[in-house]
Design a protein around this motif. Structure first.
Motif, PDB file in Angstrom:
ATOM      1  N   ILE A  60       8.155  -2.796  11.225  1.00  0.00           N
ATOM      2  CA  ILE A  60       7.777  -4.083  11.841  1.00  0.00           C
ATOM      3  C   ILE A  60       6.537  -4.558  11.109  1.00  0.00           C
ATOM      4  CG2 ILE A  60       7.031  -5.287  13.933  1.00  0.00           C
ATOM      5  CD1 ILE A  60       8.412  -3.167  15.547  1.00  0.00           C
ATOM      6  N   ALA A  61       6.598  -5.781  10.589  1.00  0.00           N
ATOM      7  CA  ALA A  61       5.443  -6.316   9.844  1.00  0.00           C
ATOM      8  C   ALA A  61       5.165  -7.743  10.292  1.00  0.00           C
ATOM      9  CB  ALA A  61       5.741  -6.286   8.347  1.00  0.00           C
ATOM     10  N   GLN A  62       3.921  -8.152  10.063  1.00  0.00           N
ATOM     11  CA  GLN A  62       3.543  -9.530  10.411  1.00  0.00           C
ATOM     12  C   GLN A  62       2.845 -10.133   9.205  1.00  0.00           C
ATOM     13  OE1 GLN A  62       4.037 -10.789  13.810  1.00  0.00           O
ATOM     14  NE2 GLN A  62       3.763 -12.694  12.666  1.00  0.00           N
ATOM     15  N   ASP A  63       3.285 -11.285   8.764  1.00  0.00           N
ATOM     16  CA  ASP A  63       2.657 -11.934   7.608  1.00  0.00           C
ATOM     17  C   ASP A  63       1.302 -12.520   8.033  1.00  0.00           C
ATOM     18  OD1 ASP A  63       1.912 -13.415   5.465  1.00  0.00           O
ATOM     19  OD2 ASP A  63       3.896 -14.241   5.060  1.00  0.00           O
ATOM     20  N   VAL A  64       0.202 -11.985   7.473  1.00  0.00           N
ATOM     21  CA  VAL A  64      -1.146 -12.472   7.850  1.00  0.00           C
ATOM     22  C   VAL A  64      -1.836 -13.078   6.623  1.00  0.00           C
ATOM     23  CG1 VAL A  64      -1.480 -10.924   9.814  1.00  0.00           C
ATOM     24  CG2 VAL A  64      -2.102 -10.139   7.527  1.00  0.00           C
ATOM     25  N   THR A  65      -1.040 -13.629   5.700  1.00  0.00           N
ATOM     26  CA  THR A  65      -1.594 -14.150   4.447  1.00  0.00           C
ATOM     27  C   THR A  65      -2.674 -15.205   4.699  1.00  0.00           C
ATOM     28  OG1 THR A  65       0.532 -13.754   3.470  1.00  0.00           O
ATOM     29  CG2 THR A  65      -0.966 -15.136   2.210  1.00  0.00           C
TER      30      THR A  65
ATOM     31  N   PHE B  80       0.197  -8.293   4.796  1.00  0.00           N
ATOM     32  CA  PHE B  80       0.940  -7.949   6.016  1.00  0.00           C
ATOM     33  C   PHE B  80       0.186  -6.919   6.858  1.00  0.00           C
ATOM     34  CE2 PHE B  80       3.967  -9.205   2.798  1.00  0.00           C
ATOM     35  CZ  PHE B  80       4.799 -10.084   3.482  1.00  0.00           C
ATOM     36  N   ASP B  81       0.300  -7.099   8.191  1.00  0.00           N
ATOM     37  CA  ASP B  81      -0.044  -6.010   9.106  1.00  0.00           C
ATOM     38  C   ASP B  81       1.266  -5.234   9.289  1.00  0.00           C
ATOM     39  OD1 ASP B  81      -2.578  -6.911   9.380  1.00  0.00           O
ATOM     40  OD2 ASP B  81      -2.315  -7.790  11.376  1.00  0.00           O
ATOM     41  N   PHE B  82       1.240  -3.911   9.036  1.00  0.00           N
ATOM     42  CA  PHE B  82       2.477  -3.102   9.018  1.00  0.00           C
ATOM     43  C   PHE B  82       2.499  -2.048  10.097  1.00  0.00           C
ATOM     44  CE2 PHE B  82       3.164  -3.978   4.405  1.00  0.00           C
ATOM     45  CZ  PHE B  82       4.530  -4.165   4.457  1.00  0.00           C
TER      46      PHE B  82
END
Ligand code: ADP
Length: 517
Positions: free
Chosen positions: A154-159, A134-136
């Motif tokens: 706020i997080a973005q799943d960047v797997t 994740f980008d957090f």
């Protein structure tokens, strides 16, 4: 009277109050309207946050009680929808010791936001630990008094991107391992030709570290007598994006120069060069062998020249004696001996020419002569010794040239004898004399033989180069004929072109400038 006055006063006050009441009613109405609008906006915002693809959660208090969690974060946590109102680490206890609690505490206590990129986090999904990246962003949440009351996430799943990066890093590591393992010297340069990487073999050979090597200029390790040639070739390759193929001497860590074959190819994207990959292979042993071969040929040719010339003299003497007698049995044999001696003499003079070229002693004796007649005579001579062949000659122009007649003859003989030699059964050869343009005349020799692969087309003009081991066994030769032909034509300011298709045949053409002294 007093009573009437009082009534009027009361009536006026009543009217004023009515006005005020009406105005207040209007204000209440307007407040109600904006409050409804506000509620609608908050609802829309919450809906937007709830359905966002980013993972969003608002946590309250020191135990990080979940005040809001959107659909996306609920899915990532994998613990069902009923999470609001519960402390975060009651819902996802497995992440507490993965550094998440420390980050939250830092933000909650200091008020400093915290950002992280591609942070790995493992969530327990139905008893199985699933790793995602994740980008957090963790941000402090303030109340109206300016006091921190929670942390917003706020997080973005960047797997997917992280996995891709991992794959790229892995294949880069493997590539480096591979090129370091190779005995060849491999390097990579940017589009402008500035080196950015040298493999282990290069570093071992030069005794330099990667930084030292990258900081130094390549001319420092190249033999001074090759620098100019390499500079010229490199400039041409960089300008035209064409491949480099050059032999040169490179200095090793002891200061000794060793021969290398250097090749570089342009890596292109949409036709634009983005980088260069080059490989340099040590050919010192090969060069030493070539030198030995050359020395041997020089010695043999010198030793053979005198006896062969005197045999030729004796044969000619015998022929003139027999001419006066009517001996029809011996004559044809003597003729054959003479032909074979001619071949031998040609071979010997090719060998001698080789050393002349090396010592820059190949001289031209120019004269004016008819190119058409010269070609015709040579074909007649060849035909004379070999009746099974079919040579068709076409004069598309009539032309006198100023050149070294014998040397030009040598080139024509080489082209035609090669055409016959590499033709297996189909011994058909087409020869043409024509104007290439108004300032140049050309002679082409076309055969329908075994042909030459594209990769060999430039190399066949190199000294001792013969196409393949299979050919070497099948067709006799030294690999010097085309080398000499090329030298001769270049010294006449001309050039040789070759066009060939494996299995179809080849066409060799030399082009000479007209009007040269
Ligand atoms: P040699 O014929 O003695 O080997 P050359 O220098 O004349 O030497 O030719 C070099 C190489 O080029 C040959 O070994 C052969 O592989 C190739 N070659 C030359 N001419 C032809 C041709 N007409 N057809 C096919 N291959 C040819």
């Amino acid at each position: 009277m007093d009573k009437d006055l009082r009534i009027k006063e009361l009536e006026r006050e009543l009217a004023e109050n009515k006005e005020q009441t009406e105005s207040l009613e209007k204000q209440v109405c307007s407040y109600e309207e904006s409050s409804a609008n506000l509620k609608e906006e908050i609802y829309q915002l919450k809906d937007f946050l709830y359905s966002s693809t980013a993972q969003i959660a608002f946590l309250k208090g020191p135990d990080y009680r979940i005040e809001f969690a959107n659909k996306s974060v609920i899915k990532v946590w994998g613990k069902g929808d009923d999470v609001v109102g519960k402390p975060l680490f009651d819902v996802i206890p497995e992440v507490r010791d993965q550094g998440i609690e420390d980050y939250l505490n830092k933000v909650y206590n200091s008020g400093e936001p915290y950002h992280a990129r591609a942070l790995p986090v493992e969530h327990n999904i139905n008893g199985e630990m699933v790793k995602s990246y994740f980008d957090f962003s963790y941000m402090p949440h303030y109340n109206s008094d300016g006091k921190i009351v929670g942390v917003d996430i706020i997080a973005q799943d960047v797997t997917q991107q992280a996995m891709l990066h991992q794959k790229v890093r892995k294949s880069e590591k493997e590539f480096r391992g591979l090129v370091d393992f190779m005995p060849h010297k491999i390097s990579i340069a940017d589009a402008e030709g500035n080196s950015v990487f040298y493999n282990k073999s290069w570093l071992d050979y030069t005794g330099m570290t990667m930084d030292e090597f990258l900081d130094s200029h390549w001319t420092q390790i190249i033999h001074p007598e090759h620098v100019e040639k390499v500079e010229q070739e490199l400039a041409e390759c960089l300008e035209k994006g064409k491949d480099l193929d050059i032999e040169l001497k490179i200095k090793d860590k002891n200061g000794d120069y060793k021969w290398h074959l250097c090749r570089a190819i342009a890596m292109k994207d949409d036709g634009i060069t983005t980088s260069w990959i080059s490989s340099s292979t040590q050919i010192q042993k090969l060069k030493e062998e070539e030198q030995r071969k050359e020395d041997f040929l020089k010695l043999v040719s010198h030793e053979l020249k005198t006896p062969v010339t005197s045999i030729k003299g004796y044969v000619q003497l015998l022929q003139s004696i027999l001419n006066s007698e009517k001996d029809n049995i011996t004559k044809p044999y003597l003729h054959r001996i003479e032909d074979q001696i001619e071949r031998l003499i040609r071979l010997i003079s090719e060998m001698l020419d080789l050393s002349r070229i090396e010592q820059n002693e190949l001289e031209l004796h120019t004269e004016e002569f008819s190119l058409n007649e010269h070609v015709e005579n040579i074909i007649e001579d060849i035909f004379h010794t070999n009746k099974d062949i079919q040579i068709e000659l076409e004069h598309l122009c009539k032309c006198d040239i100023v050149a070294d007649k014998d040397r030009i003859g040598q080139v024509i003989i080489n082209f035609i004898t090669n055409a016959l030699k590499y033709s297996m059964d189909a011994k058909r050869v087409l020869v043409k004399v024509f104007y290439e343009n108004e300032n140049h005349v050309a002679v082409s020799v076309k055969d329908f033989g075994i042909g030459i692969e594209k990769k060999d087309l430039n190399r066949i003009f190199k000294r001792f180069y013969r196409v393949s081991a299979k050919n070497e066994e099948t067709y006799a030769g030294f690999g010097i004929g085309l080398y000499l032909s090329n030298e001769i034509i270049e010294r006449h300011n001309g050039k040789i072109l070759v066009d060939s298709e494996p299995g179809e045949g080849s066409q060799f053409t030399f082009i000479l400038p007209l009007n040269q002294n």
